[in-house]
Design a protein around this motif. Structure first.
Motif, mmCIF file in Angstrom:
data_model
loop_
_atom_site.group_PDB
_atom_site.id
_atom_site.type_symbol
_atom_site.label_atom_id
_atom_site.label_comp_id
_atom_site.label_asym_id
_atom_site.label_seq_id
_atom_site.Cartn_x
_atom_site.Cartn_y
_atom_site.Cartn_z
ATOM 1 N N THR A 181 31.474 43.160 -29.300
ATOM 2 C CA THR A 181 31.968 44.507 -29.610
ATOM 3 C C THR A 181 32.085 44.732 -31.110
ATOM 4 O O THR A 181 31.994 45.868 -31.567
ATOM 5 C CB THR A 181 33.345 44.746 -28.959
ATOM 6 O OG1 THR A 181 34.287 43.799 -29.470
ATOM 7 C CG2 THR A 181 33.275 44.623 -27.453
ATOM 8 N N SER A 199 27.678 43.911 -32.410
ATOM 9 C CA SER A 199 26.508 44.545 -31.804
ATOM 10 C C SER A 199 25.778 45.407 -32.828
ATOM 11 O O SER A 199 26.394 46.123 -33.628
ATOM 12 C CB SER A 199 26.929 45.405 -30.610
ATOM 13 O OG SER A 199 25.830 46.111 -30.096
ATOM 14 N N THR A 200 24.448 45.344 -32.820
ATOM 15 C CA THR A 200 23.655 46.046 -33.823
ATOM 16 C C THR A 200 23.798 47.553 -33.727
ATOM 17 O O THR A 200 23.926 48.243 -34.741
ATOM 18 C CB THR A 200 22.172 45.663 -33.686
ATOM 19 O OG1 THR A 200 22.038 44.238 -33.804
ATOM 20 C CG2 THR A 200 21.338 46.322 -34.772
ATOM 21 N N ASP A 201 23.800 48.090 -32.524
ATOM 22 C CA ASP A 201 23.809 49.548 -32.377
ATOM 23 C C ASP A 201 25.197 50.133 -32.128
ATOM 24 O O ASP A 201 25.485 51.245 -32.552
ATOM 25 C CB ASP A 201 22.861 49.972 -31.245
ATOM 26 C CG ASP A 201 23.142 49.216 -29.960
ATOM 27 O OD1 ASP A 201 23.923 48.245 -29.997
ATOM 28 O OD2 ASP A 201 22.562 49.598 -28.921
ATOM 29 N N ARG A 202 26.080 49.389 -31.449
ATOM 30 C CA ARG A 202 27.385 49.940 -31.110
ATOM 31 C C ARG A 202 28.560 49.110 -31.631
ATOM 32 O O ARG A 202 29.702 49.416 -31.316
ATOM 33 C CB ARG A 202 27.513 50.062 -29.582
ATOM 34 C CG ARG A 202 26.491 50.989 -28.946
ATOM 35 C CD ARG A 202 26.688 51.072 -27.459
ATOM 36 N NE ARG A 202 25.690 51.949 -26.837
ATOM 37 C CZ ARG A 202 25.618 52.191 -25.529
ATOM 38 N NH1 ARG A 202 26.489 51.604 -24.702
ATOM 39 N NH2 ARG A 202 24.687 52.993 -25.046
ATOM 40 N N GLY A 203 28.284 48.097 -32.415
ATOM 41 C CA GLY A 203 29.350 47.238 -32.912
ATOM 42 C C GLY A 203 30.252 47.941 -33.914
ATOM 43 O O GLY A 203 29.831 48.839 -34.651
ATOM 44 N N LEU A 204 31.495 47.526 -33.939
ATOM 45 C CA LEU A 204 32.478 48.146 -34.825
ATOM 46 C C LEU A 204 32.089 47.999 -36.287
ATOM 47 O O LEU A 204 32.171 48.955 -37.069
ATOM 48 C CB LEU A 204 33.860 47.522 -34.573
ATOM 49 C CG LEU A 204 35.004 48.014 -35.456
ATOM 50 C CD1 LEU A 204 35.259 49.503 -35.247
ATOM 51 C CD2 LEU A 204 36.272 47.207 -35.187
ATOM 52 N N ASN A 255 29.117 47.537 -37.685
ATOM 53 C CA ASN A 255 27.955 48.345 -38.047
ATOM 54 C C ASN A 255 28.288 49.836 -38.050
ATOM 55 O O ASN A 255 27.733 50.601 -38.847
ATOM 56 C CB ASN A 255 26.794 48.067 -37.099
ATOM 57 C CG ASN A 255 26.021 46.825 -37.501
ATOM 58 O OD1 ASN A 255 26.084 46.385 -38.647
ATOM 59 N ND2 ASN A 255 25.300 46.242 -36.567
ATOM 60 N N ASN A 256 29.167 50.271 -37.175
ATOM 61 C CA ASN A 256 29.610 51.666 -37.208
ATOM 62 C C ASN A 256 30.315 51.990 -38.514
ATOM 63 O O ASN A 256 30.120 53.073 -39.089
ATOM 64 C CB ASN A 256 30.530 51.958 -36.022
ATOM 65 C CG ASN A 256 29.762 52.136 -34.728
ATOM 66 O OD1 ASN A 256 28.577 52.458 -34.745
ATOM 67 N ND2 ASN A 256 30.422 51.912 -33.606
#
Length: 313
Positions: A140, A143-148, A150-151
């Motif tokens: 969580t 993650s590349t697209d939904r990870g905290l 990276n956000n």
């Protein structure tokens, strides 16, 4: 009179022996009987469909001597695997000793016992989480697209990071994850030992004009030294063993980061499950435990030389 005492003593010993019998059977079945599998390290094991393990081992598996060990030492991946194992374990050895001891001493000086208990409880909770659950927690965040993480990077105008394809960041991630999950157990253990220290020692030190640092240096740490030494010796015995869940589950078995995450335990598992190299995995495990046993004996001997009353044997 002597006969009656001997009979009473024999009756007590029989009761204690009967009480320890389930534990003895458990150790024989699950700890000593599997040691028979050491034979596989010196054979090229070939399971025969429809036949049992014993038949396959002695009838269809040729003896290869030390060829399995030669393969391990000549394997170019083995040097990297051993380096990772030693580097992580030595780092964990230092952190798992210094951090819990320091936090336990700090908590012992808190005036609020409720706050101290709350901190111990919060530190202990990660210990009970399985590595599967921890791996999803990490995902969580990473993650590349939904990870905290990276956000946050995207919202601040930065490019996202492919964490599971970047081996350079994983030593730090693994050390932090291990510390978060493991330090609570040692913290509670050290707190129990600090609580058992005679309070009169501190009262006498205060009367003599000792400050907090002097009491820690001359009372708390010397009283904690035996348990610290025991844990250090036991951890040295596991210097080639790593937590399989940390290095396999938490990393989601990503092949892109093997240069930073492959340890001996991961190598043994992959050799056994993915390549069916039973002999190689058995040889690696045998080396692992032999070196650990040797280091444990040497460390205990050194501790006994320094102080005959310390050590574990």
């Amino acid at each position: 009179m002597d006969k009656r005492k001997r009979s009473q003593r024999k009756g007590k010993n029989s009761g204690l022996l009967l009480l320890s019998l389930p534990t003895l059977i458990w150790y024989l079945v699950f700890c000593y009987l599997p040691m028979f599998g050491i034979v596989i390290a010196f054979k090229r094991y070939k399971p025969v469909p429809g036949k049992g393990f014993i038949y396959s081992l002695f009838q269809k598996s040729p003896c290869v001597g030390f060829d399995n060990f030669k393969f391990l030492f000549l394997n170019p991946q083995m040097l990297l695997t051993v380096r990772n194992t030693l580097a992580y374990n030595l780092t964990f050895l230092v952190i798992d000793t210094v951090l819990p001891v320091a936090l336990a001493i700090l908590l012992s000086y808190l005036y609020s016992k409720k706050l101290s208990m709350a901190v111990q409880t919060a530190a202990m909770l990660p210990h009970f989480l399985s590595w599967v659950v921890v791996s999803y927690f990490l995902y969580t965040f990473l993650s590349t697209d939904r990870g905290l993480f990276n956000n946050i990077l995207i919202n601040t105008g930065n490019d996202p990071v492919r964490w599971y394809q970047n081996p350079g960041v994983w030593p730090v991630i693994l050390i932090i994850t291990h510390t978060w999950k493991a330090y609570g157990y040692a913290l509670v253990m050290y707190m129990a030992y600090i609580t058992a220290i005679d309070q009169e020692l501190y009262d006498s030190a205060i009367v003599d004009g000792a400050d907090v640092f002097q009491m820690i240096n001359h009372i708390t740490l010397p009283m904690l030294r035996p348990i610290i030494l025991v844990l250090l010796i036991l951890n040295l015995g596991n210097i080639l063993n790593t937590d399989f869940g940390l290095f396999y589950q938490a990393t989601r078995n990503s092949g892109s980061i093997l240069s930073s995450t492959q340890t001996i335990d991961v190598y043994i598992y992959k050799a056994l499950m993915e390549n069916a190299n039973y002999g190689y995995s058995a040889a690696a495990s045998l080396i692992q435990n032999t070196v650990g046993c040797f280091l444990l004996i040497v460390a205990n001997y050194a501790a006994k030389k320094i102080n005959p009353e310390e050590g574990i044997l």
